[in-house]
Design a protein around this motif. Sequence first.
Motif, short mmCIF file in Angstrom:
data_model
loop_
_atom_site.label_atom_id
_atom_site.label_comp_id
_atom_site.label_asym_id
_atom_site.label_seq_id
_atom_site.Cartn_x
_atom_site.Cartn_y
_atom_site.Cartn_z
N SER A 1 3.75 0.18 -6.46
CA SER A 1 3.85 1.36 -7.42
C SER A 1 5.05 2.22 -7.05
O SER A 1 5.79 2.76 -7.99
CB SER A 1 2.51 2.00 -7.43
OG SER A 1 2.73 2.94 -8.35
N GLU A 2 5.05 2.63 -5.59
CA GLU A 2 5.91 3.74 -5.06
C GLU A 2 7.61 3.10 -5.45
O GLU A 2 8.39 3.97 -5.55
CB GLU A 2 5.46 4.12 -4.23
CG GLU A 2 5.64 3.07 -3.10
CD GLU A 2 4.23 2.52 -2.68
OE1 GLU A 2 3.94 2.04 -1.38
OE2 GLU A 2 3.47 2.62 -3.37
N HIS B 1 9.72 2.24 -10.03
CA HIS B 1 10.99 3.00 -10.82
C HIS B 1 12.24 2.54 -10.54
O HIS B 1 13.06 2.28 -11.19
CB HIS B 1 10.46 4.43 -10.84
CG HIS B 1 11.42 5.07 -11.82
ND1 HIS B 1 12.97 5.84 -11.49
CD2 HIS B 1 11.40 5.29 -13.19
CE1 HIS B 1 13.53 6.14 -12.70
NE2 HIS B 1 12.67 5.89 -13.47
N SER B 2 12.62 2.83 -9.05
CA SER B 2 14.06 2.51 -8.68
C SER B 2 14.19 0.99 -8.90
O SER B 2 15.48 0.52 -9.22
CB SER B 2 14.16 2.76 -7.00
OG SER B 2 13.09 1.96 -6.33
N ILE B 3 13.25 -0.01 -8.62
CA ILE B 3 13.55 -1.28 -8.76
C ILE B 3 13.69 -1.65 -10.31
O ILE B 3 14.66 -2.47 -10.81
CB ILE B 3 12.43 -2.22 -8.35
CG1 ILE B 3 12.56 -2.26 -6.58
CG2 ILE B 3 12.60 -3.64 -8.65
CD1 ILE B 3 11.89 -3.21 -5.91
N ALA B 4 12.88 -0.89 -11.13
CA ALA B 4 13.13 -1.14 -12.55
C ALA B 4 14.73 -0.76 -13.05
O ALA B 4 15.24 -1.29 -13.70
CB ALA B 4 12.24 -0.26 -13.22
N ILE C 1 1.21 4.88 -11.86
CA ILE C 1 2.55 4.03 -11.85
C ILE C 1 3.62 4.88 -12.60
O ILE C 1 3.27 5.43 -13.43
CB ILE C 1 2.13 2.67 -12.77
CG1 ILE C 1 1.27 1.76 -11.91
CG2 ILE C 1 3.49 1.65 -12.65
CD1 ILE C 1 0.63 0.67 -12.84
N PRO C 2 4.76 4.93 -11.91
CA PRO C 2 5.84 5.64 -12.43
C PRO C 2 6.25 4.86 -14.08
O PRO C 2 6.27 3.78 -13.95
CB PRO C 2 7.11 5.37 -11.40
CG PRO C 2 6.30 4.93 -10.26
CD PRO C 2 5.23 4.17 -10.56
N SER D 1 -0.49 -3.57 -13.92
CA SER D 1 0.25 -3.34 -15.09
C SER D 1 1.46 -4.52 -15.03
O SER D 1 2.07 -4.67 -13.79
CB SER D 1 0.91 -1.95 -14.79
OG SER D 1 1.71 -1.79 -16.01
N VAL D 2 1.61 -5.26 -16.19
CA VAL D 2 2.34 -6.35 -16.29
C VAL D 2 3.70 -6.19 -17.11
O VAL D 2 3.55 -5.56 -18.30
CB VAL D 2 1.65 -7.55 -16.54
CG1 VAL D 2 2.73 -8.82 -16.62
CG2 VAL D 2 0.44 -8.00 -15.73
#
Length: 158
Positions: free
Chosen positions: A33-34, A37-40, A97-98, A67-68
């Motif tokens: 989860s942490e 956002h950066s990987i997205a 989750i971000p 969350s998928v």
Amino acid sequence: MQGRLSAWLVKHGLIHRSLGFDYQGIETLQIKSEDWHSIAVILYVYGYNYLRSQCAYDVAPGGLLASVYHLTRIECGIDQPEEICIKVFVPRKNPVIPSIFWVWKSADFQERESYDMLGISYYNHPRLKRILMPESWIGWPLRKDYIAPNFYEIQDSH
């Protein structure tokens, strides 16, 4: 077995866990989860410019929530676009989750539905509120341990 994207993420030092491939051969990855956002953002820059769907589910009663995200790489002249499935698992006590709304705007209603049904809070979502249930509803209806309010089971009925 490691897929193409998993190998690329390892090469660039991005932490994840490969979950293999689904029945259609789509690579599935688990992201913390942490780190999500950066990987997205990295995946968007890498070419995954379309969020096909976002959904969530309760893994087991009293267990984790997931969350998928199904992402697709849309390019001109490509008949079979590359797809990837990302799973983010969170504890049910503090499911945060971000939000990826700021990366893919189509996540808006999908994250709101996951929040409404399972209680996963999407941090930094601009309008995170119930979308299907009334605001006065208590609880998260799609959790496996959910008990409907005012539900009385008829026992020993003939």
